[in-house]
Each structure stands twice: as C-alpha cells, then as structure tokens.
Scaffold this motif. Structure first.
Motif, PDB file in Angstrom:
ATOM      1  N   MET A 660       3.149   4.347   6.948  1.00 28.64           N
ATOM      2  CA  MET A 660       3.211   4.989   5.642  1.00 28.64           C
ATOM      3  C   MET A 660       2.390   4.210   4.615  1.00 28.64           C
ATOM      4  O   MET A 660       1.723   4.800   3.749  1.00 28.64           O
ATOM      5  CB  MET A 660       4.659   5.095   5.190  1.00 28.64           C
ATOM      6  N   GLU A 661       2.420   2.866   4.707  1.00 25.99           N
ATOM      7  CA  GLU A 661       1.620   2.067   3.782  1.00 25.99           C
ATOM      8  C   GLU A 661       0.133   2.315   4.002  1.00 25.99           C
ATOM      9  O   GLU A 661      -0.646   2.435   3.041  1.00 25.99           O
ATOM     10  CB  GLU A 661       1.952   0.588   3.955  1.00 25.99           C
ATOM     11  N   ALA A 662      -0.296   2.381   5.268  1.00 30.36           N
ATOM     12  CA  ALA A 662      -1.701   2.653   5.557  1.00 30.36           C
ATOM     13  C   ALA A 662      -2.112   4.033   5.033  1.00 30.36           C
ATOM     14  O   ALA A 662      -3.195   4.209   4.457  1.00 30.36           O
ATOM     15  CB  ALA A 662      -1.961   2.562   7.060  1.00 30.36           C
ATOM     16  N   LEU A 663      -1.258   5.013   5.241  1.00 26.43           N
ATOM     17  CA  LEU A 663      -1.551   6.355   4.742  1.00 26.43           C
ATOM     18  C   LEU A 663      -1.638   6.358   3.221  1.00 26.43           C
ATOM     19  O   LEU A 663      -2.492   7.022   2.625  1.00 26.43           O
ATOM     20  CB  LEU A 663      -0.465   7.320   5.214  1.00 26.43           C
ATOM     21  N   SER A 664      -0.763   5.579   2.581  1.00 27.22           N
ATOM     22  CA  SER A 664      -0.788   5.498   1.120  1.00 27.22           C
ATOM     23  C   SER A 664      -2.096   4.885   0.630  1.00 27.22           C
ATOM     24  O   SER A 664      -2.698   5.353  -0.349  1.00 27.22           O
ATOM     25  CB  SER A 664       0.410   4.685   0.637  1.00 27.22           C
ATOM     26  N   LEU A 667      -4.904   7.455   0.987  1.00 22.69           N
ATOM     27  CA  LEU A 667      -4.851   8.471  -0.060  1.00 22.69           C
ATOM     28  C   LEU A 667      -5.316   7.907  -1.401  1.00 22.69           C
ATOM     29  O   LEU A 667      -5.993   8.587  -2.183  1.00 22.69           O
ATOM     30  CB  LEU A 667      -3.421   9.004  -0.186  1.00 22.69           C
ATOM     31  N   LYS A 668      -4.961   6.656  -1.691  1.00 20.08           N
ATOM     32  CA  LYS A 668      -5.389   6.034  -2.931  1.00 20.08           C
ATOM     33  C   LYS A 668      -6.898   5.880  -2.963  1.00 20.08           C
ATOM     34  O   LYS A 668      -7.560   6.106  -3.997  1.00 20.08           O
ATOM     35  CB  LYS A 668      -4.705   4.678  -3.072  1.00 20.08           C
ATOM     36  N   SER A 669      -7.499   5.482  -1.819  1.00 17.49           N
ATOM     37  CA  SER A 669      -8.952   5.333  -1.749  1.00 17.49           C
ATOM     38  C   SER A 669      -9.653   6.667  -1.973  1.00 17.49           C
ATOM     39  O   SER A 669     -10.659   6.748  -2.681  1.00 17.49           O
ATOM     40  CB  SER A 669      -9.352   4.741  -0.391  1.00 17.49           C
ATOM     41  N   LEU A 670      -9.138   7.736  -1.367  1.00 17.06           N
ATOM     42  CA  LEU A 670      -9.736   9.059  -1.568  1.00 17.06           C
ATOM     43  C   LEU A 670      -9.667   9.470  -3.032  1.00 17.06           C
ATOM     44  O   LEU A 670     -10.605  10.065  -3.578  1.00 17.06           O
ATOM     45  CB  LEU A 670      -9.031  10.084  -0.695  1.00 17.06           C
ATOM     46  N   ALA A 671      -8.550   9.161  -3.669  1.00 15.76           N
ATOM     47  CA  ALA A 671      -8.417   9.527  -5.078  1.00 15.76           C
ATOM     48  C   ALA A 671      -9.424   8.770  -5.937  1.00 15.76           C
ATOM     49  O   ALA A 671     -10.024   9.339  -6.867  1.00 15.76           O
ATOM     50  CB  ALA A 671      -6.998   9.229  -5.545  1.00 15.76           C
ATOM     51  N   GLU A 672      -9.647   7.483  -5.649  1.00 12.92           N
ATOM     52  CA  GLU A 672     -10.604   6.713  -6.429  1.00 12.92           C
ATOM     53  C   GLU A 672     -12.022   7.233  -6.230  1.00 12.92           C
ATOM     54  O   GLU A 672     -12.802   7.317  -7.177  1.00 12.92           O
ATOM     55  CB  GLU A 672     -10.515   5.240  -6.036  1.00 12.92           C
ATOM     56  N   ARG A 673     -12.400   7.582  -4.982  1.00 11.72           N
ATOM     57  CA  ARG A 673     -13.742   8.095  -4.732  1.00 11.72           C
ATOM     58  C   ARG A 673     -13.959   9.422  -5.434  1.00 11.72           C
ATOM     59  O   ARG A 673     -15.038   9.732  -5.913  1.00 11.72           O
ATOM     60  CB  ARG A 673     -13.974   8.247  -3.232  1.00 11.72           C
ATOM     61  N   ARG A 674     -12.929  10.246  -5.520  1.00  8.02           N
ATOM     62  CA  ARG A 674     -13.073  11.536  -6.188  1.00  8.02           C
ATOM     63  C   ARG A 674     -13.319  11.352  -7.677  1.00  8.02           C
ATOM     64  O   ARG A 674     -14.065  12.111  -8.303  1.00  8.02           O
ATOM     65  CB  ARG A 674     -11.819  12.371  -5.974  1.00  8.02           C
TER      66      ARG A 674
END
Length: 686
Positions: A660-664, A667-674
């Motif tokens: 779950m931590e890895a998935l989090s 998701l955080k990295s994808l949000a920053e790139r967007r």
C-alpha cells in the motif's frame, strides 16, 4: 273341625319378573334412533364419495371407511349419538401419501395413526380439553358451519336451473314440517320427496350416482402390502401422527359440542382410544380412516337421537344402501342432500355470538380469539390448525391481561429506616419482567422489606426477577429481604433462587447484612467471612474492602475501547464470562476480565475464528495454572503454534502495508508529474 289337609291355604301371588330392557328398545326411542340413523346414512354417502376424491382413492374406500368407523365407534366410543366416518380433514392429510406411494401406504398410515391414538389416550391427552377456552369452542363451531356451507357451493355452480327450485323446496320442507309434526325427521321427508319427484317427472339434475361408482360387494379383511422397514416407517410416520392428532382434536371437540347440546357428559378418554380402535378396524378393511363428523353428528342429534343405536344403524344403513339399494341411492338428487347440509350449517352456527350486543358486551380479547379461530380454520380448511391458533391467541391475550394486574406500593416507616413494598398479583414471566423497575433503589432507606403476602410466584422468571431486585439493592448497600410467600411460592423460590444467573463467579456481589453498625463482607473462594468493624459500607466500598473491585459493563467498555454490543456478544459466545455476574443477570467485571478483553481485542487483526480465540485463551489460562512440566511444555507448544500463526499473519499484514505504501508513492508521483505538464489549451495555442 275340618282336617288339616282339607283346609284351603291362601297362596301368595308373586309379581311377574320381567327382564329390564335398554331404553332404546322402547317404541318411541327406537323409532327415533332408526329414522335418525337412516337420515345420517343418506347424508354420509355424498360426503364419503367427495372425501375419497380428495384423498385420491376409489369411492369404495371412503364408503367402506364410513361404514367401519360408524359401526366400530358405536361400540368403543365414549360419546353416545356421535357419528364418526371418513372426513375431509383426514382426506387432506393422507392425500399426498396416497398420490405418491399408493393405497397400501395410506392404509398403513391409518393403522399406525390408530395405534398412536390409543397411546395418546393412555397418556391422558383427553384431559387437556379442560384447557380449551369457550371462545375457541365458539370459533370452532362457527368455522365448522362456514366450512359445511361452503362445501355445498360447488354443487350449486354450473348446474341446471331445476336444481335451484328443488333446493328451495327441500329447504321449505325442512323449515315447515317440524312446525306441524316431529314424528318423521324433516330431512328424510325432503330427501324421499325430492327423489320421487325428480324420478317421476324425469328431471335431469345431478345425482349421487354422478359423484362416483357405488360398491356392489362387502369389504374384505386384509393387511397392506408394504415392506416392514425403517424407510417405510419414515414415510408413513408423519402422516400417521397427523391422522392421530387431527382425528383426536376434531373428535374431542365434537364430543364437547354434543355434551353442551344434549346437556350430558361423555367419556373423553374412552372416545380417544375408541377412535384409535375404529381407525385400526377401518385400516384392516381397506378404509381411508376418519374421525368424528360434526355435520352428520348434528343431523343425528337434531333428529332426536341420543344412544349408540343411531350411530350403529347409520353405518349399517350406509352399507345396505350402497350395496343392496345402489340404483335407488344413485337417483337421489344432490339438491336434496345440499339442502340438508345447508340446514345443518345454519343450525350449527352460533348466531348469538355475532350479535352486536354480544360483541359489545364481550372483551375485545375474547372476540379476537373467536375471529382468529374462524379465520385460520376457514383459510386452511383444517379445524386442528384453527383450534391450535385460537388456543395460542387466547393464552397470549390472557397473559397480557393478567400481566397488568400486578400492583406494587411502598410505605416508609415513621423512623425512616425501613421501607416496605407490598406486591399484589400473580407473578409469572409476563408480569415479572417489569417488576424490577417498580423499586426506588437509589433513594430507599438502608432496610427494605418486599412483602409477597398477596402475590404468588409461578415460574423461574419471577424468581430471577426477585434475585435481580435483591442484587440491585445489594449494589446500593441496602439490605433487602423477601417475606410473606405462601408455601408453594416459598418452595419454588428456595429451589431456584441463586441458580438462574449463569456460571458461578470468582468474585460475587457481596451481601452486607446490617447488624449493630457492623458490616459483614462475604466473598467467594473458600475464605471464611469475617466481620469488619466499620460503618455501613456501600456496594463499591464493600467490594474494594474485600479486595475484589467490580466494574460495571459501561466502565469496562470505556477502558477497553469496545462497544457494549461487542462485549455482550463475547459474553454470549463464551469468550469472556463476567467473574461477578449477578444472579439477576447483571454483568459485573473484575480487573482480570478487563485484561482478558484487552487481550482478545489485540487478536482481532489476526482474523482468528471464535473457536480459535477461545482455545487460545483457554490454553493461556491452563499454561498459567499448569503445575507439572509435561503439561506446561505441551501447552507452551500449542502457544508456539499460535505465535507462529500470528507472526505469519503479521508478516502478511506488513507486506500488505508495504504494498500500500508503494502504491501510495506511485500515485503521488503521478500527481506531481500531472501538475508539471502544460494544460491542453496552452499546447493548442502553440
């Protein structure tokens, strides 16, 4: 002086001794019994044929059953003038068995049902009739009248128009003739007159012969050809039990009705085993079984019959009519017999019970019992169901009515040190549930007397309620005693008091008798109670003084962080048993119980079943108490297994957390790139 031998001595004349004869042999009674039996026999024919069709058997089976039932019950029955024959209730019971397995299994069920009726009679089931409420009886009679009437409706639908004038003529004869003479039963005149009228004029209307073929030979004695195995018993057992119960209920109810109509008494126990004997004889002759018939019984009684002769002749005439005079009987128009049954229905219904004045005068509960009995009987076409529901409704309404008749009044002595509660009424499960809330536990003085001189303790629920009352007073440091019980109540209370509150506890609530400013603290665990020279202690202080602090469930829930519902559930399934549960059912917990609850709470994330948790807790308790090394080693081994399972579960949970931590993070990295990407509109401008 004449010689002695020439003197004529007067010879005393002795009265002529005439053997006494039964009353039914007198000409008037004999005529009444014979004519009544003939009318009943004519009324039995279409009913027996109809019930045979319902049961899915040949009409001969129902006719022979009516013959053997009537003749046998005339000798073995306990109610004179009552008619027993093949009935619709028995036909409904045996129909599925006959349809699926055939006539032999039906006959075997009838034989077994007769045996069960004899057994029930020997067990005294007839004595239960005295518990039958009157309004159930009234509902039974009214429902029976409705069923008799509705059973005639199929013979009045889709029939030639001539049926209706014939029916009207028959009803007119049966209503008007008794006003002129009662020498000949009006139903017999109506049947004979309408039969002759239709035969002479050649009027085509449905007749008895249209209902099915009539037998032309006598019944033959025999046994059913079924295997004597356990499987056969399982097949015929339930229908046989239903035959026995339905037959006994209808027969005993009918006997009670005839008792009221004729103002005579009957032997219900003899009637019960007599029905069993009659069903056994019927089964041996290939009949479908039966019981008392209320309709034909009322015809017999209304015709003036009062002896066993009418019942015997009804069966005998039935056999003669269907075997020897079959063509004549087959020509009887159904309109004549329908008219007879309609008059029976009208005469059977208790019209007084539905009169507006009667309904207003009776309590609502009594009317509800009658309505429930009628509704269930008419809906199910089963008198046994209706009677059962009526009795159940009567019991519930009676208990509800009596429960509100208990009165509790409290009086404080002038010196203010004692309060006496006087309890008046019948204490049982319905009335004692609210008894606990009739006392002022917090504000009462230090001595309370509960006076039961005007009350009666009927069951264990009341004893448990009294235990709960004394326990609540004890928790407030108040001495409560119960006095005034009669002998029966005292015996019940002494036998049950203190034994209705669950498992014995390690630290029970403490009794604090008040005596000369000395509190005696009683505790369990084998210690001898010792007087404590101190002022009067309240409940909590007494427990702390005795070294056993007890907590209420609300305080435990707050400390452990669990809901009350969860703690109660764990208590019910046996995960934790309150060490100090009172005899009144109140949960009282010690510190050990709190630790156990906290431990069980830590096991919840491990997804263990309730059985596993209980085993684990019991192993831990046993490991603590184990004295020898072998037992301790074995228990430690089992604990090791649980520890290994717990560690594996923890590793699995840790892996899930890492995932779950890895998935989090992803998701955080994808949000920053967007956020760093230019918007679509800016790209279009370029």
């Amino acid at each position: 002086m004449l010689p002695l031998w020439k003197v004529e001595m007067p010879v005393p004349t002795l009265p002529k001794l005439r053997p006494s004869r039964p009353t039914w042999l007198t000409p008037r009674i004999l005529r009444t019994e014979v004519l009544a039996g003939l009318v009943v026999a004519l009324a039995l024919i279409p009913e027996a044929i109809s019930f045979s069709i319902i049961a899915g058997v040949d009409p001969r089976v129902g006719l022979f059953a009516s013959f053997t039932m009537a003749v046998t019950i005339s000798l073995t029955g306990g109610r004179k003038a009552m008619i027993s024959a093949a009935t619709g209730a028995i036909a409904l019971v045996v129909a599925p068995l006959s349809r699926e397995y055939g006539l032999d299994y039906l006959i075997a069920a009838v034989l077994l049902g007769g045996v069960l009726q004899i057994v029930f009679a020997l067990l005294g089931v007839a004595r239960l009739m005295r518990f039958l409420p009157r309004m159930v009886m009234v509902g039974f009679v009214n429902a029976l009248a409705i069923l008799i009437f509705t059973a005639q409706l199929p013979y009045l639908v889709d029939v030639p128009w001539a049926v209706y004038p014939l029916l009207a003529a028959g009803l007119a004869i049966m209503v008007g003739l008794p006003r002129l003479t009662r020498t000949i039963p009006a139903p017999l005149v109506a049947i004979a007159g309408l039969t002759a009228f239709t035969a002479l004029l050649g009027i085509a209307v449905p007749t008895v012969g249209d209902q099915g073929a009539l037998p032309d030979s006598l019944p033959v004695l025999g046994l059913p050809t079924v295997p004597l195995t356990w499987q056969t018993l399982t097949l015929i057992g339930p229908p046989a039990l239903a035959i026995a119960l339905v037959g006994l209920i209808e027969s005993l109810m009918t006997a009670k009705l005839v008792d009221e109509v004729t103002d005579t008494h009957s032997d219900k126990t003899r009637e019960s085993w007599g029905q069993g004997v009659a069903n056994i004889v019927t089964g041996l002759f290939g009949g479908m079984g039966g019981c008392a018939m209320i309709g034909q019984t009322m015809i017999n009684v209304k015709s003036g019959a009062r002896t066993r002769l009418s019942t015997f002749l009804a069966g005998l005439f039935l056999l003669i009519l269907v075997v020897s005079l079959g063509p004549i009987v087959a020509a009887i128009p159904m309109a004549a017999l329908v008219g007879v049954m309609i008059m029976v229905a009208v005469g059977t219904f208790d019209w007084h019970s539905i009169h507006p004045a009667t309904l207003r005068r009776l309590p609502t509960s009594e009317n509800l019992v009658m309505i429930a009995t009628v509704a269930v009987t008419v809906t199910t076409h089963n008198l046994a169901y209706g009677v059962g529901v009526g009795v159940l409704v009567a019991m519930v309404l009676f208990a509800r009515r009596v429960a509100h008749l208990v009165e509790v009044t409290g009086t404080v002595d002038p010196d203010g040190t004692r309060k006496t509660y006087r309890v008046i009424g019948q204490l049982f499960f319905a009335s004692s549930n609210d008894l606990v809330f009739q006392f002022d536990y917090a504000d009462d003085p230090e001595h309370v007397v509960i006076d039961l001189s005007d009350a009666h303790v009927w069951d264990a629920s009341t004893v448990a309620a009294l235990d709960a009352i004394t326990t609540k007073y004890r928790a407030h440091g108040i001495d409560a005693i119960i006095t005034g019980m009669n002998a029966n109540s005292r015996t019940r209370h002494e036998a049950l008091a203190g034994h209705l509150g669950g498992a014995p506890c390690r630290c029970a609530p403490v009794d604090i008798p008040i005596k000369h400013d000395t509190a005696v603290v009683e505790s369990w665990g084998g210690r001898t109670p010792a007087p404590v020279p101190a002022p009067v202690l309240n409940g909590v202080a007494a427990r702390e003084r005795s070294g056993c602090r007890v907590l209420q469930i609300g305080e435990v829930a707050t400390r452990v962080g669990l809901s009350l519902r969860t703690i109660r559930h764990w208590d019910e399934v046996g995960l934790v048993v309150p060490s100090a549960r009172s005899t009144g059912g109140f949960r009282l917990y010690t510190e050990d119980d709190v630790e156990r609850l906290q431990f069980i709470k830590t096991l919840k994330p491990l997804d263990l079943s309730l059985d596993q948790i209980k085993d684990l807790v019991s192993v831990m308790d046993a490991a603590r108490a184990a004295g020898d090394s072998e037992t301790a080693d074995d228990l430690r081994g089992r604990l090791g297994m649980y520890r290994a399972a717990a560690e594996a579960r923890i590793e699995a949970l840790r892996a899930q957390v890492q995932g779950m931590e890895a998935l989090s993070r992803e998701l955080k990295s994808l949000a920053e790139r967007r956020e760093t990407l230019p918007s679509s509109r800016a790209v279009d401008r370029r």
